[in-house]
Scaffold this active site. Structure first.
Site, PDB file in Angstrom:
ATOM      1  N   GLU A   1       0.591  -1.421   0.134  1.00  0.00           N
ATOM      2  CA  GLU A   1      -0.293   0.282  -0.222  1.00  0.00           C
ATOM      3  C   GLU A   1       0.801   0.947   0.598  1.00  0.00           C
ATOM      4  OE1 GLU A   1      -3.707   1.270  -0.264  1.00  0.00           O
ATOM      5  OE2 GLU A   1      -3.508  -1.320  -1.114  1.00  0.00           O
TER       6      GLU A   1
ATOM      7  N   CYS B   1     -13.337   1.640 -16.565  1.00  0.00           N
ATOM      8  CA  CYS B   1     -13.661   3.367 -15.674  1.00  0.00           C
ATOM      9  C   CYS B   1     -12.342   4.292 -16.084  1.00  0.00           C
ATOM     10  CB  CYS B   1     -14.553   3.766 -14.236  1.00  0.00           C
ATOM     11  SG  CYS B   1     -14.874   5.056 -14.281  1.00  0.00           S
TER      12      CYS B   1
ATOM     13  N   CYS C   1     -17.725   1.378 -20.857  1.00  0.00           N
ATOM     14  CA  CYS C   1     -18.573   1.742 -19.596  1.00  0.00           C
ATOM     15  C   CYS C   1     -19.629   0.059 -20.303  1.00  0.00           C
ATOM     16  CB  CYS C   1     -19.983   2.724 -19.921  1.00  0.00           C
ATOM     17  SG  CYS C   1     -18.812   4.205 -19.447  1.00  0.00           S
TER      18      CYS C   1
ATOM     19  N   CYS D   1     -18.759  -2.446 -18.011  1.00  0.00           N
ATOM     20  CA  CYS D   1     -18.243  -2.210 -16.585  1.00  0.00           C
ATOM     21  C   CYS D   1     -19.790  -2.939 -16.084  1.00  0.00           C
ATOM     22  CB  CYS D   1     -18.705  -0.814 -16.932  1.00  0.00           C
ATOM     23  SG  CYS D   1     -18.306  -0.687 -14.559  1.00  0.00           S
TER      24      CYS D   1
ATOM     25  N   CYS E   1     -25.247   3.584 -12.423  1.00  0.00           N
ATOM     26  CA  CYS E   1     -24.046   4.354 -12.667  1.00  0.00           C
ATOM     27  C   CYS E   1     -24.858   5.369 -13.766  1.00  0.00           C
ATOM     28  CB  CYS E   1     -22.812   4.095 -13.542  1.00  0.00           C
ATOM     29  SG  CYS E   1     -21.558   5.822 -14.150  1.00  0.00           S
TER      30      CYS E   1
HETATM   31  S1  SF4 Z   1     -20.667   2.821 -16.413  1.00  0.00           S
HETATM   32 FE1  SF4 Z   1     -19.881   4.316 -14.842  1.00  0.00          FE
HETATM   33  S2  SF4 Z   1     -18.451   3.485 -13.188  1.00  0.00           S
HETATM   34 FE2  SF4 Z   1     -18.488   2.371 -15.426  1.00  0.00          FE
HETATM   35  S3  SF4 Z   1     -16.716   2.465 -17.061  1.00  0.00           S
HETATM   36 FE3  SF4 Z   1     -18.901   4.207 -16.828  1.00  0.00          FE
HETATM   37  S4  SF4 Z   1     -18.627   5.285 -16.319  1.00  0.00           S
HETATM   38 FE4  SF4 Z   1     -17.052   4.028 -15.686  1.00  0.00          FE
END
Ligand code: SF4
Length: 322
Positions: free
Chosen positions: A38, A184, A191, A194, A200
């Site tokens: 870390e 992201c 997206c 994701c 989101c």
């Molecule tokens: S959906 Fe939202 S959290 Fe996922 S990559 Fe796109 S902007 Fe980022």
């Protein structure tokens, strides 16, 4: 199933398929090794830590006790090249205070150099506590999910605590870091890949969140005097806050008339750019306390700038004999 539970499940599935599960600090239960990773990763990329620093440091100091028992000079030497030496000094001070890291957030934060972010990371990664983490990738995700342009830390922490998977905090937190780093991303988030897409709010214009801050990096100029006596150069161990504990060449605000200019080096830190004008001063009698040969200097803990300065000196000397 409640929507957040569904999202947690998606995050878990994503992590098992795409997460960076082989990182060595994710395959240990030793709190010291997790804490070390870390701290190293605070200002340094994963690949650099992995390839050059993590394993040699652990070989030199395999336990917190071994680190605490070692002289600071040796610790700084092992840290050389990683920069931000306060991290190494605080690690060393912590190791001198405890042989086992505590589990409680308050007790962790009472140790040198362990702030709120590192304390949360140790609590969840070493002790699997149901708390969130907060680092650059996670901040960006939270800003995008909640359409935040310039949130205060308190607001981000509140969202982070609301969202953390209390049943699987370890996987959730590791996954959030990986999603931020692989999906992201700052400039081109994917997206459609994701696992957070369904919750989101910022996915239509993700790069608007958070707002980018413009940074102006100031320039600082210094004059470095290389005191030279019979093939040896003078260095002192720094006592000020900046690069404290490292050995370095003598810096002054003005050049010395009797010294000969031999070049210039520049180095960019996070907060400023440093320009060093180099001067060589041949001495018939030594005026400083400590002189070293270039070979001896290479064994001292010195900063990147002083390493560059030494290279200019060696080039200058080599050119005199060619
Ligand atoms: S959906 Fe939202 S959290 Fe996922 S990559 Fe796109 S902007 Fe980022």
């Amino acid at each position: 199933m409640p929507p957040m539970k569904v999202t947690h499940k998606k995050i878990q599935n994503w992590y098992h398929r795409f997460g960076r599960t082989t990182l060595p600090w994710r395959n240990t239960t030793d709190p010291y090794k997790i804490y070390l990773s870390e701290v190293m990763l605070q200002q340094t990329q994963v690949s650099t830590v992995l390839e050059r620093f993590y394993f040699p440091f652990l070989r030199a100091f395999p336990t917190l006790k071994a680190l605490g028992d070692a002289p600071l000079d040796r610790v700084l030497k092992m840290w050389e090249g990683l920069g931000y030496y306060n991290r190494a000094k605080n690690l060393h001070r912590t190791a001198q205070m405890v042989t086992h890291l505590p589990q409680e957030l308050d007790a962790l934060q009472a140790l040198p150099g362990i702030g709120i972010n590192t304390a949360h990371a140790i609590a969840t990664f070493a002790y699997h506590q149901p708390v969130p983490i907060m680092e650059a990738n996670v901040k960006r995700i939270l800003c995008r999910i909640h359409q935040l342009t310039n949130p205060k830390p308190k607001e981000l922490w509140a969202y982070a605590y609301e969202m953390v998977d209390k049943e699987n905090p370890y996987i959730y937190n590791q996954a959030m870091m990986d999603i931020g780093s692989l999906i992201c991303t700052p400039t081109s988030p994917s997206c459609h890949l994701c696992p957070l897409e369904s919750i989101c709010q910022g996915k239509e214009n993700p790069t608007q969140y958070p707002q980018k801050k413009k940074r102006v990096v100031p320039t600082r100029e210094e004059y470095i005097i290389l005191y030279h006596h019979q093939g040896r150069l003078a260095l002192t161990q720094r006592e000020g806050k900046f690069l404290h504990g490292l050995w370095g060449f003598t810096s002054t605000q003005n050049p010395l008339d009797e010294a000969e200019p031999i070049g210039c080096v520049t180095h960019t830190y996070t907060h400023f750019k440093l320009i060093c004008h180099l001067y060589l001063l041949e001495e018939s009698t030594p005026s400083q306390s400590h002189y070293f040969t270039p070979k001896e200097i290479r064994k001292l803990a010195i900063s990147k700038v002083d390493d560059k300065i030494l290279n200019v000196y060696l080039d200058t000397m080599a050119s005199l004999f060619t």
